[in-house]
Design an enzyme around this catalytic site. Structure first.
Site, PDB file in Angstrom:
ATOM      1  N   CYS A 182      27.973 -13.970  28.392  1.00 37.34           N
ATOM      2  CA  CYS A 182      29.031 -12.848  27.699  1.00 37.34           C
ATOM      3  C   CYS A 182      28.381 -11.501  28.164  1.00 37.34           C
ATOM      4  CB  CYS A 182      29.030 -12.983  26.429  1.00 37.34           C
ATOM      5  SG  CYS A 182      29.896 -14.306  25.639  1.00 37.34           S
TER       6      CYS A 182
ATOM      7  N   CYS B 161      23.925  -2.837  42.564  1.00 35.53           N
ATOM      8  CA  CYS B 161      24.417  -3.816  41.389  1.00 35.53           C
ATOM      9  C   CYS B 161      23.928  -3.129  39.895  1.00 35.53           C
ATOM     10  CB  CYS B 161      24.661  -5.171  41.494  1.00 35.53           C
ATOM     11  SG  CYS B 161      23.140  -5.943  41.231  1.00 35.53           S
TER      12      CYS B 161
END
Ligand SMILES: [Zn+2]
Lengths: 95, 467
Positions: free
Chosen positions: B243, B420
């Protein structure tokens, strides 16, 4: 967005859940029928390179909401017919 | 500034002390109320009722539902349920089980409440950030229903402690967030013959399965299937999305947790926790939820146990003695932290800052986060090509020579820096770019920015929004 659009003549619907949906960037599409389930993964691999090992091999496969086993004895197995609804259901593990 | 900090700290300490005092007062009150109730019960002129007066009031609305009744309520009172995971699933499911009056509720979780939990983990709140999740959740549950017994296990479930913890309960809810715990819990439930309600959620999708119901011994084909029967092969480790990485909508995981509680309550009030009480021929289903789907819910009929299952079939080799030695990380292929590049193929965030300030600007900064994250915040002059677009061999992001995302004006020897969120995907993309020949046989440097934007925040810009 709808998962339940009816397949055009000569096609079946395939639903992509969870990671299958992310990998294909689709919730659903229509593919030409008939197609033996034993050929399904190869057909998808042609369309989405890498999907077989990254997604499909750990998935549950259903045809018309019933489990289907991938034949592991080299036989053709079930044949997906026109109008069928196939679902690719990867395990979702988070929560 | 300093004095403001000091008075904030003083206030925090005062609030903590007041909350502590409040807790104490509440506990004292609960104690007195319980004694009062017992006295009423023990008075000789009143009949001895199986529930306390407050419980009749509290559970009345559910007891008058015909499928529950007083018998169902007493079964709930006698039942003990273990909730593994005090997060997005564990919060709603435990709240409904406590509300319904499940006599003993155990919670396993080794984590601490974080601010990023609060949009979905609805029993925690801003003032319990930093607290153990098990303590935060139980303090909520106690105020919801003081009549129950709550047991906290402030640890992660492991192959070594699983049997000891699970054996204390009759029903298990898997509210965890990783394949390793899903297989571990399923195996333990098979070995100890406990029914298992397993739920999961990611982004807009959820799954719910009742497993090992009826909870018959391995080899008994009439028993319910286990997690391995449904998903014998774990997904490749680097394809598992949490998540934290993939995102999750609060109501999606909420609805799955609520449904999980419902399945648990049904098993209890129908008397199906124990094998001998099982009603034969009842098919289990797997429920799929998709927030964007039409229909949103789909129900698959589950099959019997798989004759090939390594956990629950007649050929199963799993035993309680072997469980502590099982390595679920190896089974699920957990890789060590990604480190596929050589040191010279990576640079630190602060080194990149120096380059960025260099007026020549002969480089490209490639941000490989998904677009939705890039839109939240991005570095100036960075180009966004999500790492997912480098997947697959026919990816257009990896065209031979010069891919379309590389600006025309960029020289063939201009360096490419890849960044990233945390510094994992950027390494993979760096390697793919090199494999695709974009380094022009070494003329162009392609480097990963170590630790991603998290490192950028730590080393360069503390005001970078961490999401
Ligand atoms: Zn099994």
């Amino acid at each position: 967005m709808s998962l339940a659009t009816k397949a055009p003549p000569g096609h079946f619907s395939i639903l992509y859940f969870a990671s299958a949906s992310s990998y294909t960037a689709k919730d659903t599409e229509h593919l030409p029928a008939p197609l033996p389930v034993s050929k399904l993964f190869d057909r998808l691999e042609e369309k989405y390179a890498g999907i077989k090992s990254r997604v499909l091999e750990s998935c549950l496969l259903t045809v018309n909401l019933e489990y289907v086993d991938m034949p592991d004895d080299g036989s053709v197995g079930l044949v997906i017919k026109e109008g069928d609804e196939v679902a690719i259901i990867p395990p979702v593990s988070s929560g | 500034m300093e004095s403001a900090n000091a008075s904030a700290a003083a206030l925090r300490a005062k609030i903590a002390a007041t909350e502590e005092r409040l807790k104490l007062l509440k506990a004292q009150l609960a104690n007195i109320e319980e004694k009062e109730a017992e006295e009423v019960e023990e008075s000789p002129v009143t009949r001895k009722w199986p529930l306390l007066p407050d419980e009749y009031k509290r559970y009345g609305r559910q007891m008058i539902v015909p499928s529950v009744g007083i018998q169902g309520q007493l079964r709930l009172k006698d039942a003990s349920v273990l909730i593994v995971g005090a997060g997005g699933l564990g919060c709603p499911s435990s709240a409904y089980l406590a509300g319904a009056g499940v006599g003993t509720i155990g919670i396993v979780d080794g984590d601490i409440v974080e601010t990023s939990n609060l949009h979905r983990q609805i029993l925690h709140n801003s003032s319990t950030v930093g607290m153990k999740k098990v303590d935060s959740i139980v303090s909520y549950l106690k105020s919801l229903n003081p009549h129950l017994k709550y047991i906290t296990h402030p640890t992660h479930l492991t192959p070594q402690n699983a049997a000891e913890i699970v054996s204390q309960y009759e029903l298990v809810l898997d509210c965890t967030d990783h394949p390793t715990s899903r297989y571990l819990i399923s195996d333990t439930c098979i070995l100890l013959q406990k029914p298992l309600v397993s739920a999961s959620a990611l982004r807009r999708d959820g799954q719910l399965i009742v497993l090992n119901s009826p909870p018959l011994p391995a080899g008994d084909a009439k028993g319910g299937p286990c997690y391995r029967c449904v998903f014998p092969k774990p997904p490749p480790t680097d394809s598992v999305v949490s998540c934290g990485d993939g995102g999750i909508l609060g109501p999606v995981v909420g609805v799955m947790g609520v449904l999980q509680a419902l399945e648990g309550i049904k098993l209890i009030v129908e008397g199906r926790l124990k094998e001998e009480q099982e009603v034969d021929g009842r098919g289990n289903t797997m429920l799929l939820f998709s927030a964007s789907g039409s229909p949103q819910f789909r129900s698959l009929k589950m099959r019997a146990r798989s004759s090939k299952c390594v956990a629950c079939s007649g050929n199963a080799e799993l035993t309680l003695e072997k469980l502590p030695g099982m390595d679920y990380a190896v089974f699920c292929g957990i890789a060590s932290p990604i480190g596929i590049l050589k040191p010279e193929e990576r640079i630190e965030a602060k080194e990149y800052l120096e380059l960025e300030q260099d007026s020549e600007k002969t480089h490209v900064l490639l941000d490989v986060r998904e677009k939705v994250q890039f839109d939240i915040c991005s570095l100036e002059n960075s180009i966004n090509i999500p790492s997912s677009s480098f997947q697959g061999t026919r990816s257009s992001s990896l065209q031979e020579g010069k891919p379309s995302w590389l600006p025309e004006t960029v020289r063939a020897d201009a360096s490419i820096y890849v960044i990233c969120r945390l510094g994992n995907d950027s390494q993979i993309v760096t390697q793919k770019l090199k494999e695709a020949g974009l380094d022009n046989n070494g003329k162009r440097a392609i480097k990963d920015i170590r630790g991603g934007l998290k490192a950028w925040k730590e080393q360069v810009n503390p005001s970078w929004p961490e999401y």
